[in-house]
Scaffold this motif. Sequence first.
Motif, PDB file in Angstrom:
ATOM      1  N   MET A  38       0.832  -1.205   0.000  1.00  0.00           N
ATOM      2  CA  MET A  38       0.000   0.000   0.000  1.00  0.00           C
ATOM      3  C   MET A  38       0.865   1.254   0.000  1.00  0.00           C
ATOM      4  N   PHE A  39       1.953   1.249   0.767  1.00  0.00           N
ATOM      5  CA  PHE A  39       2.883   2.375   0.739  1.00  0.00           C
ATOM      6  C   PHE A  39       3.536   2.477  -0.649  1.00  0.00           C
ATOM      7  N   ALA A  40       3.904   1.331  -1.210  1.00  0.00           N
ATOM      8  CA  ALA A  40       4.497   1.341  -2.548  1.00  0.00           C
ATOM      9  C   ALA A  40       3.530   1.938  -3.558  1.00  0.00           C
ATOM     10  N   SER A  41       2.257   1.568  -3.448  1.00  0.00           N
ATOM     11  CA  SER A  41       1.246   2.064  -4.377  1.00  0.00           C
ATOM     12  C   SER A  41       1.100   3.578  -4.279  1.00  0.00           C
ATOM     13  N   LEU A  42       1.026   4.107  -3.073  1.00  0.00           N
ATOM     14  CA  LEU A  42       0.876   5.554  -2.909  1.00  0.00           C
ATOM     15  C   LEU A  42       2.090   6.292  -3.471  1.00  0.00           C
ATOM     16  N   GLY A  43       3.288   5.780  -3.197  1.00  0.00           N
ATOM     17  CA  GLY A  43       4.485   6.420  -3.725  1.00  0.00           C
ATOM     18  C   GLY A  43       4.510   6.427  -5.242  1.00  0.00           C
ATOM     19  N   LEU A  44       4.086   5.328  -5.861  1.00  0.00           N
ATOM     20  CA  LEU A  44       4.055   5.244  -7.322  1.00  0.00           C
ATOM     21  C   LEU A  44       2.980   6.152  -7.908  1.00  0.00           C
ATOM     22  N   ALA A  45       1.819   6.223  -7.250  1.00  0.00           N
ATOM     23  CA  ALA A  45       0.742   7.085  -7.745  1.00  0.00           C
ATOM     24  C   ALA A  45       1.164   8.554  -7.714  1.00  0.00           C
ATOM     25  N   ARG A  46       1.856   8.957  -6.655  1.00  0.00           N
ATOM     26  CA  ARG A  46       2.325  10.341  -6.594  1.00  0.00           C
ATOM     27  C   ARG A  46       3.470  10.577  -7.580  1.00  0.00           C
ATOM     28  N   GLN A  47       4.267   9.539  -7.862  1.00  0.00           N
ATOM     29  CA  GLN A  47       5.284   9.664  -8.898  1.00  0.00           C
ATOM     30  C   GLN A  47       4.623   9.914 -10.257  1.00  0.00           C
ATOM     31  N   ALA A  48       3.486   9.250 -10.498  1.00  0.00           N
ATOM     32  CA  ALA A  48       2.772   9.443 -11.761  1.00  0.00           C
ATOM     33  C   ALA A  48       2.333  10.894 -11.923  1.00  0.00           C
ATOM     34  N   VAL A  49       1.876  11.528 -10.842  1.00  0.00           N
ATOM     35  CA  VAL A  49       1.470  12.933 -10.921  1.00  0.00           C
ATOM     36  C   VAL A  49       2.667  13.810 -11.263  1.00  0.00           C
ATOM     37  N   PHE A  57      -7.412   7.881   3.957  1.00  0.00           N
ATOM     38  CA  PHE A  57      -7.597   8.463   2.634  1.00  0.00           C
ATOM     39  C   PHE A  57      -7.160   7.598   1.463  1.00  0.00           C
ATOM     40  N   TYR A  58      -6.190   6.676   1.655  1.00  0.00           N
ATOM     41  CA  TYR A  58      -5.663   6.016   0.460  1.00  0.00           C
ATOM     42  C   TYR A  58      -6.420   4.739   0.157  1.00  0.00           C
ATOM     43  N   ASP A  59      -7.011   4.712  -1.023  1.00  0.00           N
ATOM     44  CA  ASP A  59      -7.750   3.564  -1.520  1.00  0.00           C
ATOM     45  C   ASP A  59      -7.858   3.718  -3.036  1.00  0.00           C
ATOM     46  N   GLN A  60      -8.734   2.918  -3.669  1.00  0.00           N
ATOM     47  CA  GLN A  60      -8.870   2.993  -5.127  1.00  0.00           C
ATOM     48  C   GLN A  60      -9.338   4.376  -5.574  1.00  0.00           C
ATOM     49  N   ALA A  61     -10.213   5.012  -4.797  1.00  0.00           N
ATOM     50  CA  ALA A  61     -10.701   6.333  -5.177  1.00  0.00           C
ATOM     51  C   ALA A  61      -9.563   7.349  -5.212  1.00  0.00           C
ATOM     52  N   GLU A  62      -8.669   7.302  -4.226  1.00  0.00           N
ATOM     53  CA  GLU A  62      -7.548   8.242  -4.206  1.00  0.00           C
ATOM     54  C   GLU A  62      -6.577   7.957  -5.344  1.00  0.00           C
ATOM     55  N   LEU A  63      -6.387   6.692  -5.670  1.00  0.00           N
ATOM     56  CA  LEU A  63      -5.533   6.357  -6.811  1.00  0.00           C
ATOM     57  C   LEU A  63      -6.120   6.936  -8.098  1.00  0.00           C
ATOM     58  N   ASP A  64      -7.433   6.832  -8.263  1.00  0.00           N
ATOM     59  CA  ASP A  64      -8.074   7.429  -9.437  1.00  0.00           C
ATOM     60  C   ASP A  64      -7.973   8.953  -9.409  1.00  0.00           C
ATOM     61  N   SER A  65      -8.034   9.544  -8.226  1.00  0.00           N
ATOM     62  CA  SER A  65      -7.877  10.994  -8.119  1.00  0.00           C
ATOM     63  C   SER A  65      -6.498  11.431  -8.586  1.00  0.00           C
ATOM     64  N   ALA A  85      -4.559   9.721 -10.618  1.00  0.00           N
ATOM     65  CA  ALA A  85      -4.507   9.462 -12.062  1.00  0.00           C
ATOM     66  C   ALA A  85      -5.186  10.597 -12.827  1.00  0.00           C
ATOM     67  N   LEU A  86      -6.301  11.101 -12.306  1.00  0.00           N
ATOM     68  CA  LEU A  86      -6.985  12.249 -12.903  1.00  0.00           C
ATOM     69  C   LEU A  86      -6.048  13.453 -12.997  1.00  0.00           C
ATOM     70  N   SER A  87      -5.358  13.753 -11.911  1.00  0.00           N
ATOM     71  CA  SER A  87      -4.438  14.887 -11.898  1.00  0.00           C
ATOM     72  C   SER A  87      -3.319  14.702 -12.916  1.00  0.00           C
ATOM     73  N   TYR A 126     -12.485  10.006 -17.318  1.00  0.00           N
ATOM     74  CA  TYR A 126     -12.781   8.629 -16.903  1.00  0.00           C
ATOM     75  C   TYR A 126     -12.387   8.403 -15.441  1.00  0.00           C
ATOM     76  N   HIS A 127     -11.178   8.817 -15.087  1.00  0.00           N
ATOM     77  CA  HIS A 127     -10.717   8.617 -13.706  1.00  0.00           C
ATOM     78  C   HIS A 127     -11.501   9.499 -12.724  1.00  0.00           C
ATOM     79  N   ALA A 128     -11.923  10.666 -13.174  1.00  0.00           N
ATOM     80  CA  ALA A 128     -12.718  11.530 -12.292  1.00  0.00           C
ATOM     81  C   ALA A 128     -14.034  10.853 -11.910  1.00  0.00           C
ATOM     82  N   HIS A 129     -14.714  10.281 -12.907  1.00  0.00           N
ATOM     83  CA  HIS A 129     -15.993   9.613 -12.611  1.00  0.00           C
ATOM     84  C   HIS A 129     -15.775   8.393 -11.712  1.00  0.00           C
ATOM     85  N   ARG A 130     -14.713   7.644 -11.962  1.00  0.00           N
ATOM     86  CA  ARG A 130     -14.404   6.494 -11.093  1.00  0.00           C
ATOM     87  C   ARG A 130     -14.155   6.944  -9.662  1.00  0.00           C
TER      88      ARG A 130
END
Length: 424
Positions: A259-270, A308-316, A318-320, A333-337
């Motif tokens: 889960m920590f790895a996922s959050l770090g990667l999602a913020r790297q994507a932004v 706060f961190y779950d699939q919805a935050e990952l989509d948020s 991704a939206l950014s 698409y990610h905003a609606h998800r």
Amino acid sequence: MKATRNEALEAWMEEHGYSSNSLAEAVNKALGRLTGRPGGLDGSSVRDWKAGRVRWPKSATRRALEDLSGLPATALGFVPRGRTASTPAAPQEDPDMKRRTLVGGIAAAAAAPGTTGPRRIGISDVDRLQRRFADIIASDHRHGGQRGIEQQAAALADEALNLQSAGSATQRVRSHLYASAAAFRSSAMWAAIDGRRYADAKTHMREAQALAEMSGDQAIKFRIWSHAGAMYRHIGRPADARAANDVARNLHITRKDPMFASLGLARQAVICGAAQDPTGTRRALDQAQNALQRANPADHRPVWLLAFYDQAELDSLALSAHLSLGDYPTAEYHAHRCLSALRPHMRRSHAITTTRLAHAQLAQDDLEAATTTAMTVPADAATQHARVSRMLQEFAAALRARAPRSSTVQTWTAHTRDAWKAPA
């Protein structure tokens, strides 16, 4: 006659973070201070006390225990020779209630007149701070970015540090206090970032980093460096943003917990999105999704992450990222998800995601849908949350640039004039 367990001693040890071996070591040191010679107790001696096999230790040992705990030996469950131990509670009694009663009795004994010795700081003190921290986290997710939230979190960090000098504590408890203070200070940092008060955020960051180092807590180190990455991204320093986020992603906890790895990667994507790196963005998002799917929901994690961190935050996130890249259909698409999965308490995130959705729709020339979406942002977020207000100002400017004399612009102007009056 069967020995009666010393549950008061067990409760006190749990409260203050002692194992049998560490308590034996602490009592030996106290005996050394009293008699000039260190004691010869070991873990088996303490286990005999807990099991009730030794109900009344020798006088020097009792004095050392009393000096260490600040309590009389009887408050720790020891019974003088010739007296009968109190009757144990019925088997069906709730064990959690029994423990709270025992701990409460110990606290009362500590406050009784005539009791001497320094105050003992325990895990319960840390737990009380953490319960108040949960309230601050909840307030942040409802409102976000407010100076009051920043000030409350900073004050709680100071309170945690003040406890360090309020009495004696084990190293384990002190580490928990430093980790708590770092977590509280990082929440102050995030509130300042969310409110676009970046100079204040940097001050909180420096204090949080120092506290995190003293605690040795990997989770809070991750949070602080991850927040630093977000801060540098917001102020237009992408190289520093990537470097700070890399520090978070390279911590051992990201290899231990997906889960920590996922959050770090999602913020790297932004960060990659802001740097116009579509390949890096999509690769990081794919890896973040895979890591989140591997995370075990039952694993113990800090309250700030679970909140706060779950699939919805990952989509948020991704939206950014896709908004920055100019990939507006994917962003929508990610905003609606995200909006379909956001938990009810995430009001701040709901307002931010709705505003970003409006931007994605406007960029696809769907003016009416974009304006309708933007008009659903609550008035308090639109007028009081710095990031949301800024994004809506940018939305209005883009709308007027696309259709300066359209009825859609008139509708928007009337809405901002009538519906978004600042609350009194």
